[in-house]
Each structure stands twice: as structure tokens, then as C-alpha cells.
Design a protein around this motif. Structure first.
Motif, short mmCIF file in Angstrom:
data_model
loop_
_atom_site.label_atom_id
_atom_site.label_comp_id
_atom_site.label_asym_id
_atom_site.label_seq_id
_atom_site.Cartn_x
_atom_site.Cartn_y
_atom_site.Cartn_z
N ALA A 16 0.84 -1.20 0.00
CA ALA A 16 0.00 0.00 0.00
C ALA A 16 0.88 1.25 0.00
O ALA A 16 0.58 2.23 -0.66
CB ALA A 16 -0.92 0.00 1.21
N ILE A 17 1.95 1.21 0.76
CA ILE A 17 2.88 2.34 0.83
C ILE A 17 4.28 1.78 0.64
O ILE A 17 4.67 0.84 1.33
CB ILE A 17 2.80 3.05 2.19
N ARG A 18 5.02 2.34 -0.27
CA ARG A 18 6.39 1.89 -0.49
C ARG A 18 7.32 2.82 0.30
O ARG A 18 7.22 4.02 0.20
CB ARG A 18 6.73 1.95 -1.97
N PRO A 19 8.23 2.23 1.09
CA PRO A 19 9.15 3.07 1.85
C PRO A 19 9.96 3.96 0.93
O PRO A 19 10.36 3.52 -0.15
CB PRO A 19 10.06 2.06 2.55
N PRO A 20 10.15 5.20 1.32
CA PRO A 20 10.97 6.08 0.49
C PRO A 20 12.41 5.62 0.48
O PRO A 20 12.90 5.07 1.44
CB PRO A 20 10.83 7.44 1.19
N GLN A 21 13.07 5.83 -0.62
CA GLN A 21 14.47 5.46 -0.74
C GLN A 21 15.26 6.68 -1.15
O GLN A 21 14.99 7.23 -2.20
CB GLN A 21 14.63 4.37 -1.80
N PRO A 22 16.28 7.08 -0.48
CA PRO A 22 16.48 6.97 0.94
C PRO A 22 15.55 7.92 1.69
O PRO A 22 14.78 8.59 1.04
CB PRO A 22 17.94 7.35 1.10
N PRO A 23 15.54 8.15 2.96
CA PRO A 23 16.53 7.60 3.86
C PRO A 23 16.14 6.21 4.36
O PRO A 23 15.00 5.96 4.68
CB PRO A 23 16.55 8.60 5.01
N GLY A 24 17.08 5.37 4.37
CA GLY A 24 16.89 4.03 4.86
C GLY A 24 18.22 3.44 5.27
O GLY A 24 19.27 3.92 4.86
N GLU A 25 18.16 2.44 6.08
CA GLU A 25 19.36 1.78 6.56
C GLU A 25 19.03 0.31 6.73
O GLU A 25 17.98 -0.05 7.25
CB GLU A 25 19.81 2.38 7.89
N SER A 26 19.93 -0.53 6.27
CA SER A 26 19.75 -1.96 6.40
C SER A 26 21.08 -2.56 6.82
O SER A 26 22.14 -2.15 6.31
CB SER A 26 19.30 -2.56 5.07
N PHE A 27 21.03 -3.51 7.75
CA PHE A 27 22.26 -4.17 8.17
C PHE A 27 21.94 -5.57 8.67
O PHE A 27 20.82 -5.84 9.09
CB PHE A 27 23.01 -3.36 9.23
N ALA A 28 22.91 -6.45 8.56
CA ALA A 28 22.77 -7.82 9.05
C ALA A 28 23.79 -8.05 10.15
O ALA A 28 24.91 -7.51 10.10
CB ALA A 28 22.98 -8.81 7.91
N LEU A 29 23.38 -8.84 11.12
CA LEU A 29 24.25 -9.17 12.25
C LEU A 29 24.19 -10.67 12.49
O LEU A 29 23.17 -11.30 12.22
CB LEU A 29 23.79 -8.44 13.51
N PRO A 30 25.28 -11.23 13.02
CA PRO A 30 25.23 -12.65 13.36
C PRO A 30 24.19 -12.87 14.47
O PRO A 30 23.97 -12.00 15.32
CB PRO A 30 26.64 -12.98 13.85
N ALA A 31 23.55 -14.01 14.47
CA ALA A 31 22.52 -14.31 15.46
C ALA A 31 23.17 -14.78 16.77
O ALA A 31 23.17 -15.96 17.11
CB ALA A 31 21.55 -15.36 14.92
N ARG A 32 23.76 -13.81 17.47
CA ARG A 32 24.39 -14.05 18.78
C ARG A 32 23.86 -13.00 19.75
O ARG A 32 23.47 -11.91 19.35
CB ARG A 32 25.89 -13.87 18.73
N ASP A 33 23.91 -13.31 21.02
CA ASP A 33 23.37 -12.39 22.02
C ASP A 33 24.07 -11.03 22.01
O ASP A 33 23.45 -10.01 22.28
CB ASP A 33 23.38 -13.01 23.42
#
Length: 174
Positions: A16-33
Motif C-alpha cells: 500500500a505504501i512503499r518506503p521512500p528510498q532513501p533515507p533508509g538503513e539496512s544491516f545484518a548481524l550474526p545471530a548471537r546475544d
């Protein structure tokens, strides 16, 4: 199965609504505490960089902590991915894992002695809307939440939980 309180699985197709590009931030992290603290630091840095109000930032940090913790504790993912975007009026947070998805997700009252079990209640209280992207629509599970990103002169009363559930909308970024 009916959707959980506040959660409406996103349909396939155009959002319904597409996030504006940018501003946006994406990151991946290992699945650890230890990744929970890293996620909070990255989100704090990004949101303050965008100039969002401190209340929005504080609520977003709580939500990110809960969602990343849930993704790490309740799945066997090797990594967790976070996505942030802001339109200036709305902040959207997504946390995706590699797990099988959430089934019968419902905020529930935790035992008064329990150290956990309040994450979805917290999410429901802080977010304008939130939901779960159904696992059959994407690999893994994505939980999203939206917050007001603009400064408010006076805080409006929170809608009753039954109202929040009826107004929940699923927005799926492209």
C-alpha cells in the motif's frame, strides 16, 4: 487462523505504501546475544542522525532490542537483518530472521515472576502498527513496527487495543 492482536500478515503483491528510498538503513548481524547491543547502537546512531525526536528514538531502541532478541532466541538463524526507514512522519523498523515463522503469535500476559514473555505486549504498546510477514510469503520471518517519527506537541491518548487491532495494516516493502 485469524491474525494475532495488532498483526496482519502482508499480502503478496504491491504494498500500500512503499518506503521512500532513501533515507533508509539496512544491516545484518550474526545471530548471537552480543548482536542485540550492536543493533541498538547502529539504530541509535541512524535515528539521531536523521534528527528524530528522542521519544521516537527511545521507543525504537526498545522495539529493536525486543525483535532482535526474539529472532536470536526463538529461531536457529545464522544472521538477523534489520531495516529502518523514515518518511519524516513515520519510522518503520523491520527485523528478519531465517526461522520457520511465527504461528499463533499473540501478545499475552506474562507471569509476574517471569523474566521474559512481555516483548509483544511492549511492541503493541509502543508501535502505531505492527505485524508479521507470513513465512510462506518470504523466507524466514519478518516482524515490522511503525512509530510516529515527527515531534508531537502533546501526546494523544493511545487507542484501545481492539481499535489498534482493527487499524493494523500490513505494509511490505518492495
Amino acid at each position: 487462523m485469524p491474525p494475532a492482536h495488532g498483526a496482519t500478515p502482508s499480502p503478496l503483491g504491491e504494498p500500500a505504501i512503499r518506503p521512500p528510498q532513501p533515507p533508509g538503513e539496512s544491516f545484518a548481524l550474526p545471530a548471537r546475544d552480543t548482536s542485540v547491543a550492536v543493533a541498538r547502537r547502529r539504530v541509535r546512531h541512524q535515528l539521531y542522525g536523521w534528527g528524530l525526536p528522542s521519544t521516537t528514538c527511545d521507543n525504537a531502541l526498545l522495539i529493536v532490542s525486543e525483535l532482535v532478541t526474539n529472532a536470536i532466541l526463538h529461531t536457529q538463524s545464522s544472521q538477523v537483518r534489520c531495516l529502518l526507514w523514515s518518511s519524516g512522519q513515520l519510522l518503520r523498523i523491520e527485523v528478519a530472521d531465517e526461522g520457520p515463522g511465527l504461528f499463533r503469535v499473540r501478545p499475552r500476559a506474562a507471569d509476574s515472576e517471569a523474566e521474559n514473555g512481555r516483548g509483544l505486549l511492549l511492541l503493541d504498546a509502543l508501535a502505531l502498527r505492527w505485524g508479521v510477514v507470513a513465512p510462506d510469503q518470504r523466507a524466514g520471518c519478518t516482524v515490522w513496527a511503525e512509530l510516529t517519527a515527527a515531534a508531537q506537541q502533546s501526546a494523544p491518548a493511545a487507542p484501545a487495543p481492539h481499535t489498534r487491532a482493527r487499524t493494523a495494516q500490513a505494509l511490505l516493502p518492495g
